[in-house]
Design an enzyme around this catalytic site. Structure first.
Site, PDB file in Angstrom:
ATOM      1  N   LYS A  84       0.859  -1.193   0.000  1.00 26.26           N
ATOM      2  CA  LYS A  84       0.000   0.000   0.000  1.00 26.26           C
ATOM      3  C   LYS A  84       0.883   1.225   0.000  1.00 26.26           C
ATOM      4  O   LYS A  84       1.850   1.297   0.758  1.00 26.26           O
ATOM      5  CB  LYS A  84      -0.841  -0.036   1.287  1.00 26.26           C
ATOM      6  CG  LYS A  84      -1.747   1.140   1.489  1.00 26.26           C
ATOM      7  CD  LYS A  84      -3.137   0.845   0.965  1.00 26.26           C
ATOM      8  CE  LYS A  84      -4.039   2.036   0.976  1.00 26.26           C
ATOM      9  NZ  LYS A  84      -3.737   3.036  -0.057  1.00 26.26           N
ATOM     10  N   LYS A 108       5.441   1.903   8.365  1.00 23.60           N
ATOM     11  CA  LYS A 108       4.295   2.708   8.800  1.00 23.60           C
ATOM     12  C   LYS A 108       3.053   1.831   8.958  1.00 23.60           C
ATOM     13  O   LYS A 108       2.325   1.931   9.937  1.00 23.60           O
ATOM     14  CB  LYS A 108       4.037   3.808   7.770  1.00 23.60           C
ATOM     15  CG  LYS A 108       3.148   4.917   8.261  1.00 23.60           C
ATOM     16  CD  LYS A 108       2.928   5.954   7.173  1.00 23.60           C
ATOM     17  CE  LYS A 108       4.232   6.563   6.697  1.00 23.60           C
ATOM     18  NZ  LYS A 108       4.040   7.550   5.628  1.00 23.60           N
ATOM     19  N   LYS A 120       5.084   2.050  -3.025  1.00 20.83           N
ATOM     20  CA  LYS A 120       5.097   3.478  -3.409  1.00 20.83           C
ATOM     21  C   LYS A 120       5.286   3.584  -4.905  1.00 20.83           C
ATOM     22  O   LYS A 120       5.867   2.682  -5.536  1.00 20.83           O
ATOM     23  CB  LYS A 120       6.244   4.216  -2.721  1.00 20.83           C
ATOM     24  CG  LYS A 120       6.053   5.710  -2.672  1.00 20.83           C
ATOM     25  CD  LYS A 120       5.079   6.104  -1.562  1.00 20.83           C
ATOM     26  CE  LYS A 120       4.822   7.582  -1.480  1.00 20.83           C
ATOM     27  NZ  LYS A 120       4.022   7.916  -0.291  1.00 20.83           N
ATOM     28  N   THR A 204      -4.291  12.464   7.385  1.00 26.07           N
ATOM     29  CA  THR A 204      -2.863  12.437   7.733  1.00 26.07           C
ATOM     30  C   THR A 204      -2.577  13.487   8.804  1.00 26.07           C
ATOM     31  O   THR A 204      -1.927  13.205   9.820  1.00 26.07           O
ATOM     32  CB  THR A 204      -2.012  12.684   6.473  1.00 26.07           C
ATOM     33  OG1 THR A 204      -2.365  11.694   5.516  1.00 26.07           O
ATOM     34  CG2 THR A 204      -0.535  12.601   6.780  1.00 26.07           C
ATOM     35  N   ASN A 235      -1.980  19.927   1.374  1.00 21.20           N
ATOM     36  CA  ASN A 235      -3.059  19.195   2.036  1.00 21.20           C
ATOM     37  C   ASN A 235      -2.740  18.945   3.505  1.00 21.20           C
ATOM     38  O   ASN A 235      -3.480  19.337   4.399  1.00 21.20           O
ATOM     39  CB  ASN A 235      -3.295  17.868   1.282  1.00 21.20           C
ATOM     40  CG  ASN A 235      -4.279  16.968   2.006  1.00 21.20           C
ATOM     41  OD1 ASN A 235      -4.035  16.550   3.129  1.00 21.20           O
ATOM     42  ND2 ASN A 235      -5.404  16.692   1.395  1.00 21.20           N
ATOM     43  N   SER A 366      -7.114   5.325   4.773  1.00 23.46           N
ATOM     44  CA  SER A 366      -7.156   4.630   3.475  1.00 23.46           C
ATOM     45  C   SER A 366      -7.564   3.174   3.676  1.00 23.46           C
ATOM     46  O   SER A 366      -8.300   2.595   2.864  1.00 23.46           O
ATOM     47  CB  SER A 366      -5.782   4.655   2.809  1.00 23.46           C
ATOM     48  OG  SER A 366      -5.600   5.873   2.125  1.00 23.46           O
TER      49      SER A 366
HETATM   50  P1  NAD Z   1       0.647  18.519  -1.346  1.00 23.52           P
HETATM   51  O1  NAD Z   1       1.092  18.431  -2.720  1.00 23.52           O
HETATM   52  O2  NAD Z   1      -0.788  18.729  -1.059  1.00 23.52           O
HETATM   53  O3  NAD Z   1       1.404  19.731  -0.597  1.00 23.52           O
HETATM   54  C1  NAD Z   1       2.785  19.859  -0.597  1.00 23.52           C
HETATM   55  C2  NAD Z   1       3.096  21.287  -0.194  1.00 23.52           C
HETATM   56  O4  NAD Z   1       4.506  21.397  -0.005  1.00 23.52           O
HETATM   57  C3  NAD Z   1       2.706  22.330  -1.252  1.00 23.52           C
HETATM   58  O5  NAD Z   1       2.086  23.439  -0.626  1.00 23.52           O
HETATM   59  C4  NAD Z   1       4.035  22.760  -1.838  1.00 23.52           C
HETATM   60  O6  NAD Z   1       4.028  24.086  -2.279  1.00 23.52           O
HETATM   61  C5  NAD Z   1       4.933  22.585  -0.638  1.00 23.52           C
HETATM   62  N1  NAD Z   1       6.335  22.452  -0.992  1.00 23.52           N
HETATM   63  C6  NAD Z   1       6.901  21.805  -2.036  1.00 23.52           C
HETATM   64  N2  NAD Z   1       8.238  21.960  -2.006  1.00 23.52           N
HETATM   65  C7  NAD Z   1       8.505  22.692  -0.907  1.00 23.52           C
HETATM   66  C8  NAD Z   1       9.696  23.170  -0.324  1.00 23.52           C
HETATM   67  N3  NAD Z   1      10.873  22.934  -0.869  1.00 23.52           N
HETATM   68  N4  NAD Z   1       9.593  23.886   0.831  1.00 23.52           N
HETATM   69  C9  NAD Z   1       8.389  24.142   1.380  1.00 23.52           C
HETATM   70  N5  NAD Z   1       7.240  23.722   0.870  1.00 23.52           N
HETATM   71  C10 NAD Z   1       7.297  23.006  -0.246  1.00 23.52           C
HETATM   72  O7  NAD Z   1       1.221  17.227  -0.615  1.00 23.52           O
HETATM   73  P2  NAD Z   1       0.723  16.552   0.736  1.00 23.52           P
HETATM   74  O8  NAD Z   1      -0.219  15.477   0.392  1.00 23.52           O
HETATM   75  O9  NAD Z   1       0.315  17.604   1.700  1.00 23.52           O
HETATM   76  O10 NAD Z   1       2.070  15.840   1.224  1.00 23.52           O
HETATM   77  C11 NAD Z   1       3.031  16.536   1.974  1.00 23.52           C
HETATM   78  C12 NAD Z   1       3.980  15.549   2.626  1.00 23.52           C
HETATM   79  O11 NAD Z   1       3.247  14.679   3.475  1.00 23.52           O
HETATM   80  C13 NAD Z   1       4.758  14.654   1.673  1.00 23.52           C
HETATM   81  O12 NAD Z   1       6.033  14.400   2.225  1.00 23.52           O
HETATM   82  C14 NAD Z   1       3.965  13.365   1.694  1.00 23.52           C
HETATM   83  O13 NAD Z   1       4.745  12.236   1.367  1.00 23.52           O
HETATM   84  C15 NAD Z   1       3.563  13.342   3.140  1.00 23.52           C
HETATM   85  N6  NAD Z   1       2.406  12.485   3.378  1.00 23.52           N
HETATM   86  C16 NAD Z   1       1.213  12.763   2.758  1.00 23.52           C
HETATM   87  C17 NAD Z   1       0.129  11.937   3.011  1.00 23.52           C
HETATM   88  C18 NAD Z   1      -1.217  12.241   2.422  1.00 23.52           C
HETATM   89  O14 NAD Z   1      -2.180  11.599   2.830  1.00 23.52           O
HETATM   90  N7  NAD Z   1      -1.335  13.197   1.536  1.00 23.52           N
HETATM   91  C19 NAD Z   1       0.267  10.814   3.846  1.00 23.52           C
HETATM   92  C20 NAD Z   1       1.493  10.579   4.455  1.00 23.52           C
HETATM   93  C21 NAD Z   1       2.564  11.423   4.221  1.00 23.52           C
END
Ligand code: NAD
Length: 441
Positions: A84, A108, A120, A204, A235, A366
């Site tokens: 997953k 995780k 992934k 998350t 997000n 999920s």
């Molecule tokens: P997203 O695309 O919604 O948001 C990412 C944000 O990070 C954006 O606002 C972008 O502008 C910003 N960003 C990108 N590069 C950057 C930088 N160099 N410095 C500062 N900000 C920066 O993505 P998300 O879903 O919010 O995911 C964010 C993190 O959380 C990732 O590492 C992802 O792997 C992790 N994560 C997400 C989920 C999920 O359910 N979406 C679950 C587990 C982990």
């Protein structure tokens, strides 16, 4: 997306450093195996991914030309169930990153006690340079390329950076077309109207929030006196800021790929998000006092009680860890703290709530989506939240207790906690002692 006014910020985010992530992930595994004195077979099985498929996604661009984008999907380990993990669209995506993220997903899912292994996927692409049509063709091409690799009982996809609800809907639709029947269970994070679950959008962030809230008494945190900086106002970062703000925490800094804003008098996350929707970035948004703009690197170094990295890997490294002025780091991004910084921060007394615990809420919900799709019976938001809260509190407490008993960091405790469960599932298939003994129990 270049013609979407509601899409994320305008400029392309910086690609993560090219330094390989996987060797450090394997070091964490080795350390946990040694600490638990686990049978060498377990390390042998977990030190490499089970399988990884790479592909070139060839799509037609709006101007009639064709372009190819490198893509991967990794199934790291499936002893505890189908693999997953999300699909990331980002210019920094590479094989090393995908395999490392799949390794982290394996741990995780075990930490969260879900019946899943870790996987992934990703595409090396800057989505901000694509039109909506190009993005749709790319999303569908990804599923077409990996359709025999993924599946309900084999490998279940989900959103990650720059793969939002509409991308997931295109992917789920494509998979259903390929299989010739509605197949909602091969991909989670779907929009509600497409078989998604309530409570996935903020799951998350909410999971990390429940973990932090559970430890508030132990860490002597008073929300009304605590400040928070969030790196990555997407997000996860946005919802985390919103939840903490509603609890009385003062959000003093937020950033996105264009840079950050800092205001010691506080920032209203809803107003900052409204500004971002209109302008494509948090830059220019105003807080309650004298709001300053600064780079992402500078923002990370401002004083706060809780620092929430919610963007990319390796944001806190040996280069800047001495200047980190937070008391607690809530890792909502995957791997935001590099290993060399991890040890230095822990030695300084900064408590890190590690990614494999702190951001497990997304995959936990999920899992609920997958269960609901399979049973055809849908839950309401209070059921989803109650389940998530109980899970996060249970696993946070278990890891907190292990940390105290074994005198290790929260990260080491989380790896030990997850490893115990994975090792049990490996050993359940027969140990060396069983085979050396002629197969008798
Ligand atoms: P997203 O695309 O919604 O948001 C990412 C944000 O990070 C954006 O606002 C972008 O502008 C910003 N960003 C990108 N590069 C950057 C930088 N160099 N410095 C500062 N900000 C920066 O993505 P998300 O879903 O919010 O995911 C964010 C993190 O959380 C990732 O590492 C992802 O792997 C992790 N994560 C997400 C989920 C999920 O359910 N979406 C679950 C587990 C982990």
């Amino acid at each position: 997306m270049k013609d979407d006014p509601d899409s994320d910020d305008r400029t392309a985010p910086a690609a993560p450093p090219i330094e390989a992530l996987f060797p450090a992930a394997r070091d964490n595994l080795r350390a946990a195996c040694e600490r638990l004195k686990i049978h060498p077979d377990v390390f042998e099985e977990l030190k490499d991914p089970r399988e990884t498929l790479s592909a070139s996604l060839l799509i037609r661009m709006d101007d009639g030309s064709r372009r190819s984008f490198p893509a991967w999907r990794c199934r790291y380990n499936d002893r505890r169930g189908p693999t997953k993990g999300g699909v990331r669209f980002h210019p920094g995506v590479c094989l090393d990153e995908i395999q490392t993220l799949a390794f982290w997903m394996t741990f995780k899912c075990a930490v969260a006690d879900l019946p899943f292994g870790g996987g992934k996927g990703g595409v090396c692409v800057d989505t901000k340079a694509l039109s909506k049509g190009e993005l749709e063709r790319l999303s569908r091409a990804y599923v077409e390329a990996f359709s025999s690799f993924i599946g309900t009982d084999r490998d279940i996809m989900a959103p990650d950076m720059y793969t939002n609800g509409i991308v997931i809907a295109w992917m789920a639709d494509e998979y259903s077309s390929i299989t010739g029947r509605p197949s909602p269970t091969a991909i989670t994070g779907k929009p509600l109207a497409f078989g998604g679950t309530v409570g996935r959008t903020d799951a998350t962030a909410r999971g990390g929030y429940y973990a932090l809230r559970h430890l508030e008494p132990a860490l002597a945190i008073d929300p009304d006196k605590s400040t928070v900086i969030v790196q990555g106002f997407g997000n996860v970062g946005y919802h985390c800021a919103k939840l903490l703000h509603a609890d009385g925490y003062r959000i003093v800094g937020v950033s996105d790929s264009c840079g950050g804003i800092y205001d010691p008098a506080g920032i209203d996350p809803l107003a900052a998000m409204e500004h971002k929707h209109i302008n494509g970035t948090v830059l220019g948004a105003k807080g309650h006092g004298k709001t300053r703009e600064m780079s992402n690197a500078e923002l990370l170094e401002q004083p706060c009680e809780v620092l929430v990295p919610a963007a990319l890997e390796r944001q806190i490294t040996a280069q800047n860890c001495d200047r980190i002025a937070a008391r607690i780091i809530l890792e909502l991004a995957n791997g935001p703290v590099a290993p060399e910084a991890d040890a230095a921060l822990t030695a300084k007394g900064i408590l890190i709530l590690p990614d494999i615990l702190a951001n497990a809420g997304g995959v936990a919900v999920s899992h609920l989506e997958w269960v609901q799709n399979r049973s055809g019976f849908y839950w309401d938001s209070s059921q989803v939240r109650d389940h998530l809260k109980t899970k996060m509190e249970t696993e946070t407490q278990a890891i907190w207790s292990l940390r105290t008993q074994m005198e290790v960091s929260m990260r080491e405790a989380a790896y030990i906690h997850g490893l115990k469960r994975i090792a049990e599932s490996i050993e359940a298939r027969g140990t060396e002692a069983f085979f050396a003994n002629g197969g008798r129990l």
